[in-house]
Design an enzyme around this catalytic site. Sequence first.
Site, short mmCIF file in Angstrom:
data_model
loop_
_atom_site.label_atom_id
_atom_site.label_comp_id
_atom_site.label_asym_id
_atom_site.label_seq_id
_atom_site.Cartn_x
_atom_site.Cartn_y
_atom_site.Cartn_z
N HIS A 185 -3.19 7.73 1.77
CA HIS A 185 -3.63 6.36 1.33
C HIS A 185 -5.04 6.08 1.74
O HIS A 185 -5.29 6.25 2.76
CB HIS A 185 -2.79 5.23 1.83
CG HIS A 185 -3.20 3.69 1.87
ND1 HIS A 185 -3.72 3.36 0.21
CD2 HIS A 185 -3.23 2.92 2.58
CE1 HIS A 185 -3.97 2.09 0.43
NE2 HIS A 185 -3.84 1.57 1.80
N CYS B 73 0.91 -1.31 0.15
CA CYS B 73 0.06 0.03 -0.05
C CYS B 73 0.79 1.40 0.00
O CYS B 73 0.33 2.50 -0.23
CB CYS B 73 -0.97 -0.09 1.24
SG CYS B 73 -1.99 -1.34 1.06
N ASN C 221 -9.92 0.18 -0.66
CA ASN C 221 -8.71 0.14 -0.57
C ASN C 221 -7.60 -0.41 -1.82
O ASN C 221 -7.98 -1.62 -1.87
CB ASN C 221 -8.26 -0.42 0.66
CG ASN C 221 -6.67 -0.60 0.95
OD1 ASN C 221 -5.87 -0.08 0.22
ND2 ASN C 221 -6.32 -0.97 2.04
O1 UT7 Z 1 -3.92 -0.60 3.24
C1 UT7 Z 1 -3.06 -1.35 4.18
C2 UT7 Z 1 -3.31 -0.98 5.63
N1 UT7 Z 1 -4.58 -1.38 5.86
C3 UT7 Z 1 -5.20 -0.81 6.80
O2 UT7 Z 1 -5.03 0.22 7.10
C4 UT7 Z 1 -6.49 -1.47 7.46
C5 UT7 Z 1 -6.65 -0.94 8.87
N2 UT7 Z 1 -7.41 -1.53 9.60
C6 UT7 Z 1 -8.68 -1.28 9.53
O3 UT7 Z 1 -9.33 -0.77 8.59
C7 UT7 Z 1 -9.90 -1.69 10.39
O4 UT7 Z 1 -9.12 -2.52 11.53
C8 UT7 Z 1 -10.98 -2.81 9.85
C9 UT7 Z 1 -11.85 -2.00 8.91
C10 UT7 Z 1 -10.18 -3.72 8.97
C11 UT7 Z 1 -11.72 -3.49 11.10
O5 UT7 Z 1 -12.11 -2.45 11.97
P1 UT7 Z 1 -12.12 -2.55 13.41
O6 UT7 Z 1 -12.85 -1.53 13.98
O7 UT7 Z 1 -10.71 -2.44 13.52
O8 UT7 Z 1 -12.75 -3.93 13.84
P2 UT7 Z 1 -12.17 -5.20 14.43
O9 UT7 Z 1 -11.27 -5.90 13.41
O10 UT7 Z 1 -11.76 -4.94 15.75
O11 UT7 Z 1 -13.37 -6.30 14.37
C12 UT7 Z 1 -14.71 -5.77 15.22
C13 UT7 Z 1 -15.64 -6.71 15.11
C14 UT7 Z 1 -15.05 -8.34 15.24
O12 UT7 Z 1 -16.16 -9.04 15.96
P3 UT7 Z 1 -16.07 -9.21 17.45
O13 UT7 Z 1 -14.70 -10.32 17.59
O14 UT7 Z 1 -15.90 -7.96 18.07
O15 UT7 Z 1 -17.14 -10.07 17.72
C15 UT7 Z 1 -15.01 -8.84 13.79
O16 UT7 Z 1 -15.19 -10.08 13.68
O17 UT7 Z 1 -16.36 -6.82 13.74
C16 UT7 Z 1 -16.12 -7.98 12.98
N3 UT7 Z 1 -16.25 -8.03 11.65
C17 UT7 Z 1 -17.20 -7.79 10.75
N4 UT7 Z 1 -18.58 -7.63 11.00
C18 UT7 Z 1 -19.33 -7.45 10.19
C19 UT7 Z 1 -14.91 -7.84 10.79
N5 UT7 Z 1 -15.44 -7.81 9.69
C20 UT7 Z 1 -16.79 -7.79 9.50
C21 UT7 Z 1 -17.62 -7.53 8.53
N6 UT7 Z 1 -18.68 -7.41 8.80
N7 UT7 Z 1 -17.10 -7.57 7.33
#
Ligand code: UT7
Length: 323
Positions: free
Chosen positions: A250, A114, A280
Amino acid sequence: MAGRSVVVGVGHYLPERIVPNSEFEKTLDTSDEWIRTRSGIERRHFAADDETTSDLATKAAEAALVDAGLTADDIDAIILATSTADLTFPSAATMVQARLGMTKGFAFDVQAVCAGFVFALGNANALILSGQAKRVLVIGAETFSRIMDWTDRSTCVLFGDGAGALVLEKQEGRGTSDDRGILATDLNSDGRYKDLLYVDGGVSTQSTGHLRMQGNQVFRHAVEKLTKTAEIALERAGLTCDDVDWIVPHQANIRIIQGTAKKMGLPMENVVVTVQDHGNTSAASIPLALSVGKQRGQIKPGDLIVTEAIGGGLAWGAVALRW
Ligand code: UT7
């Protein structure tokens, strides 16, 4: 007097197929609401089955050349930032070179995921300032749809395909921060963080693999590292965040974009945001945002821009440039 790498053309290409968040509701335990509120993404483009990264890159490059009023004969080098090249080799850049009808000069790929476009800009600037090239076509192009695990809701809803390109040309400046062109760069990587974001396959492990990400861990690094690298690039240019007209970040997550702008003390009115429409697109996201930002009438000649990106590696960096 000082040589500067000045942007003289910009263009982009997005595949025809647009996929709204609601598509994923059919096959995954997810919702449009979750994707929008957690990432800011509303839709993304996916390449057709027979459309490759070099196809997207060539179209973006052609648009940038038209914008610059130049032809392939005017270009000395092509740097293509991608992690999703058509073939193991040759580089996607040499495929673009052939498609553009460019028979001289040289072309190569840069792989910094990225952060790839920021790394490509840094390398293009070095080629120009060292006299190895006068005009460099810098492209970011990806088909991340090819490395998605469509059963993993935590990653497959976040990425999209696309390409953007800039033409950089050596011009003489005064050596001050009022000059047009690239004013300073800052590049970083730390391979100890490999497990946070990687593809679990590759040539040497005899597979293609799928993208794996510990999103919340990457998130934790993002705002802090992006703010710091942007501030370092600006400081090297003799500038501060107050001088910035546009942050062109980004486009991974609207919450990262907002958090970084806030830490830099800038309102969202000074940020080019395309994540809602593109998702992304990895190395393509910054040149796409530059091109769309110009089309929207946001970015104008003379504007001070800071671009910043972080991704797999971890690799991250920033470029301060005057448009
Ligand atoms: O470009 C390269 C660099 N990459 C990035 O910059 C990405 C950086 N990270 C992010 O953008 C965010 O961390 C995400 C969008 C990937 C995730 O957001 P988050 O607020 O960090 O959520 P999380 O990973 O802590 O997940 C929260 C909850 C989890 O459930 P539990 O464990 O709390 O029950 C996940 O299983 O959301 C759940 N979850 C989803 N739910 C519905 C994860 N993906 C999904 C989904 N739909 N697609």
